[in-house]
Motif scaffolding. Structure first.
Motif, mmCIF file in Angstrom:
data_model
loop_
_atom_site.group_PDB
_atom_site.id
_atom_site.type_symbol
_atom_site.label_atom_id
_atom_site.label_comp_id
_atom_site.label_asym_id
_atom_site.label_seq_id
_atom_site.Cartn_x
_atom_site.Cartn_y
_atom_site.Cartn_z
ATOM 1 N N GLU A 285 0.857 -1.192 0.000
ATOM 2 C CA GLU A 285 0.000 0.000 0.000
ATOM 3 C C GLU A 285 0.887 1.233 0.000
ATOM 4 O O GLU A 285 1.900 1.299 0.716
ATOM 5 C CB GLU A 285 -0.904 0.003 1.231
ATOM 6 C CG GLU A 285 -1.858 1.191 1.311
ATOM 7 C CD GLU A 285 -1.233 2.401 2.012
ATOM 8 O OE1 GLU A 285 -1.656 3.541 1.719
ATOM 9 O OE2 GLU A 285 -0.316 2.191 2.836
ATOM 10 N N LYS A 286 0.524 2.222 -0.804
ATOM 11 C CA LYS A 286 1.229 3.488 -0.821
ATOM 12 C C LYS A 286 0.233 4.611 -1.064
ATOM 13 O O LYS A 286 -0.513 4.575 -2.061
ATOM 14 C CB LYS A 286 2.317 3.516 -1.894
ATOM 15 C CG LYS A 286 3.113 4.814 -1.904
ATOM 16 C CD LYS A 286 4.211 4.810 -2.958
ATOM 17 C CE LYS A 286 4.986 6.123 -2.943
ATOM 18 N NZ LYS A 286 6.042 6.154 -3.989
ATOM 19 N N ASP A 287 0.188 5.567 -0.146
ATOM 20 C CA ASP A 287 -0.661 6.760 -0.281
ATOM 21 C C ASP A 287 -2.117 6.394 -0.560
ATOM 22 O O ASP A 287 -2.784 7.016 -1.393
ATOM 23 C CB ASP A 287 -0.124 7.667 -1.384
ATOM 24 C CG ASP A 287 1.287 8.167 -1.102
ATOM 25 O OD1 ASP A 287 1.629 8.294 0.081
ATOM 26 O OD2 ASP A 287 2.044 8.387 -2.075
ATOM 27 N N GLY A 288 -2.619 5.358 0.118
ATOM 28 C CA GLY A 288 -4.016 4.977 0.005
ATOM 29 C C GLY A 288 -4.359 4.088 -1.176
ATOM 30 O O GLY A 288 -5.512 3.677 -1.324
ATOM 31 N N PHE A 290 -3.622 0.443 -3.138
ATOM 32 C CA PHE A 290 -3.087 -0.895 -2.951
ATOM 33 C C PHE A 290 -2.620 -1.423 -4.309
ATOM 34 O O PHE A 290 -3.370 -1.393 -5.297
ATOM 35 C CB PHE A 290 -4.143 -1.814 -2.336
ATOM 36 C CG PHE A 290 -4.537 -1.410 -0.941
ATOM 37 C CD1 PHE A 290 -3.890 -1.942 0.161
ATOM 38 C CD2 PHE A 290 -5.535 -0.459 -0.732
ATOM 39 C CE1 PHE A 290 -4.234 -1.552 1.454
ATOM 40 C CE2 PHE A 290 -5.897 -0.065 0.552
ATOM 41 C CZ PHE A 290 -5.239 -0.614 1.646
ATOM 42 N N TYR A 291 -1.361 -1.901 -4.330
ATOM 43 C CA TYR A 291 -0.754 -2.392 -5.560
ATOM 44 C C TYR A 291 -0.613 -3.916 -5.454
ATOM 45 O O TYR A 291 0.076 -4.411 -4.548
ATOM 46 C CB TYR A 291 0.609 -1.752 -5.779
ATOM 47 C CG TYR A 291 0.539 -0.257 -6.017
ATOM 48 C CD1 TYR A 291 0.566 0.264 -7.311
ATOM 49 C CD2 TYR A 291 0.443 0.640 -4.945
ATOM 50 C CE1 TYR A 291 0.501 1.638 -7.533
ATOM 51 C CE2 TYR A 291 0.385 2.007 -5.156
ATOM 52 C CZ TYR A 291 0.404 2.498 -6.453
ATOM 53 O OH TYR A 291 0.343 3.860 -6.671
ATOM 54 N N LEU A 292 -1.248 -4.628 -6.351
ATOM 55 C CA LEU A 292 -1.200 -6.086 -6.385
ATOM 56 C C LEU A 292 -0.292 -6.516 -7.537
ATOM 57 O O LEU A 292 -0.563 -6.216 -8.702
ATOM 58 C CB LEU A 292 -2.605 -6.667 -6.576
ATOM 59 C CG LEU A 292 -2.707 -8.193 -6.554
ATOM 60 C CD1 LEU A 292 -2.449 -8.719 -5.143
ATOM 61 C CD2 LEU A 292 -4.083 -8.652 -7.042
ATOM 62 N N ASN A 306 -8.428 0.850 -4.510
ATOM 63 C CA ASN A 306 -8.416 1.731 -3.338
ATOM 64 C C ASN A 306 -8.849 0.997 -2.082
ATOM 65 O O ASN A 306 -9.034 1.606 -1.026
ATOM 66 C CB ASN A 306 -9.300 2.954 -3.565
ATOM 67 C CG ASN A 306 -10.749 2.584 -3.844
ATOM 68 O OD1 ASN A 306 -11.134 1.424 -3.725
ATOM 69 N ND2 ASN A 306 -11.558 3.576 -4.208
ATOM 70 N N SER A 307 -9.011 -0.344 -2.194
ATOM 71 C CA SER A 307 -9.397 -1.171 -1.049
ATOM 72 C C SER A 307 -8.631 -2.486 -1.115
ATOM 73 O O SER A 307 -8.456 -3.054 -2.198
ATOM 74 C CB SER A 307 -10.898 -1.464 -1.070
ATOM 75 O OG SER A 307 -11.218 -2.503 -0.149
#
Length: 512
Positions: A285-288, A290-292, A306-307
């Protein structure tokens, strides 16, 4: 991500040891083995003596000392043992047929071989059945404290160069039901072995009031776990691979790491580049946002949401560049905020590479990419030469690049690590890898991540294991405890794993 937990104190496993209690009114049997009595001991094979403050033997092809007239079922055995580099020394427990030839017995057997730096646990009947074995730093001609706890089918085996305490963790904590009662014998083979200070106690087991038993969730392979706002999110490879069915990355949620709810797909193939082969996710997660990160058709892609529940989608449906970035992505954020990107490329087998992740979180600095390590050790080459599933943790300023070795479908799929003072190496593999490997009661135990317990006081490894002794998939989710212990040789602290386990374990600390 950096792991602040890893800088905390070591935590004892005393709560787990509360399973084993002394039996009320039990013996114990105590024997320093300085003057073994012929009334108690029958010596079979070898050349025995007891004039050096211990029971010593030149065992040759094999020798054993049978403790007569004391049948045990649930017990704790403590014993000091040593051997030279050409010898093996150990214990037969719940043994039978101990009075004839040194190699005609049946029962459980634990032995160490200093020359091989290995501890073995076998079950011996008409044939020898390996239960578990592990590489360990075992010095020749040095005394070791061996402890065996057996309660019903559960067996725990400890080995320490100093006295075993409540802080000690077992080398093996497993299940073996072939023998439930029998005699005790001391066993050796080779040139020289010694025994002293035997102590035997009856014990009884008491169920833990709140426990878990692995596996904790069916159908969760290649897991990565995110802890966000009191909830755990486990993203996994989904086993079903039939064309025409939905493909993607599966999501399970939990509040305690033990009880999981299947939330369906966090990412579906329709929202990504590629249409099959969705494997081995990682998430940050970075700055709200979420990176998958995940593999699709043996190329790594990045989707966002964003979730943590998703849905995750790619804004532009394409894999990461360059095309040498293949599978098993992992992102590590160092203390200075710089993120590093690790992955597997296909060279001389599966090799782990790494470099700097750009601030956009979806591209890498190609000039920084370099090979981290490859499959150049025997334990990494079962079925295929493979080092994969990189997972970085940092402890006391040292970078630990943990990874899986050998083909994922092979029973010897296992976990090892290498250390460096830089996130991009050079790396030194731990001399006694693997630090977690398969046993007869847990196969294919690897491809993992690390996560804190709910209250942040413990570290857990979350990994998958094969469905059964004969079936790989669907692979199942398992968890076990992890800690760092000082290296007696003065090197970086040793990453120690209490696992794989298939017996009841205390719930993660802070779980409700």
């Amino acid at each position: 991500m950096a792991f602040p937990l890893l800088h905390m104190r070591l935590f004892p496993l005393a709560l787990a040891l509360s399973l084993i209690l002394p039996a009320p009114g039990a013996w114990p049997y105590l024997d320093p083995l300085t003057h073994p009595s012929a009334d108690h001991w029958e010596l079979v094979g070898g050349d025995w003596s007891a004039d050096q403050g211990s029971l010593d033997v030149d065992p040759g092809a094999g020798a054993l000392a049978h403790l007569k007239g004391l049948e045990v079922n649930d017990f704790q055995l403590d014993l000091e043992i040593k051997a030279d580099a050409r010898s093996e020394v150990g214990v037969i427990f719940r043994g039978q047929k101990l009075d004839s030839k040194p190699d005609a017995y049946e029962g459980g057997e634990v032995r160490i071989h200093p020359g091989e730096n290995t501890i073995y646990w076998d079950s011996v009947a008409k044939t020898r059945k390996p239960i578990a074995h592990r590489p360990l730093p075992i010095e020749s001609d040095q005394w070791y404290h061996l402890r065996i706890q057996a309660a019903a089918e559960r067996v725990r085996i400890y080995l320490e160069s100093s006295p075993i305490t409540s802080d000690s963790w077992p080398i093996f904590d497993g299940v073996e039901a072939s023998f439930t009662k029998g005699d005790i014998a001391l066993k050796a083979s080779g040139d020289q072995a010694s025994f002293r200070n035997l102590e035997l106690r009856e014990i009884r087991s008491r169920p833990l009031s709140d426990s878990f038993t692995n596996p904790v969730q069916e159908g969760g392979a290649d897991p990565v776990v995110l802890h966000d706002n009191g909830k755990y999110y486990a993203y996994t490879t989904h086993t079903a691979r039939q064309r025409g069915r939905t493909q993607g990355i599966r999501l399970h949620t939990s509040t305690d790491l033990v009880h999981w709810k299947d939330e369906g797909f966090a990412l579906k193939d329709r929202d990504s580049w590629g249409d099959h082969g969705f494997w081995a996710p990682d998430i940050v997660e970075k700055d709200g946002t979420f990176y998958l990160y995940y593999a699709a058709q043996e190329r790594i892609c990045v989707a966002t949401s964003n979730s943590p529940m998703g849905p995750f989608r790619q804004k532009t449906k394409e894999p990461m560049a360059p095309d040498s970035i293949k599978i098993d992505a992992h992102v590590f954020e160092d203390d200075d905020g710089q993120c590093y990107f690790y992955y597997v490329s296909f060279g001389q087998g599966n090799e782990i590479w790494g470099g700097k992740l750009n601030d956009d979180m979806v591209s890498v600095d190609p000039s920084s990419l370099r090979k981290m390590l490859g499959p150049d050790e025997a334990w990494e080459r079962h079925q295929a030469p493979v080092t994969e599933g990189p997972e970085m943790i940092k402890h006391q300023g040292i970078y630990y690049l943990t990874y899986s070795g050998s083909h994922f479908a092979h029973p010897e799929y296992a976990v090892g690590y290498a250390t460096s003072d830089s996130p991009l190496g050079p790396w030194k593999k731990y001399a006694f890898n693997p630090v977690m490997k398969s046993t007869s009661y847990a196969r294919g135990t690897a491809h993992h991540c690390f996560i804190e317990s709910p209250d942040g006081k413990e570290i857990f490894i979350v990994y998958h294991r094969h469905q059964s002794f004969t079936q790989v998939s669907p692979r199942n989710l398992a968890i076990d405890r992890v800690r760092f212990v000082p290296d007696p040789a003065g090197g970086p602290d040793i990453l120690q794993i209490h696992g794989p386990t298939s017996t009841p374990q205390p719930m993660p600390s802070g779980a409700h």
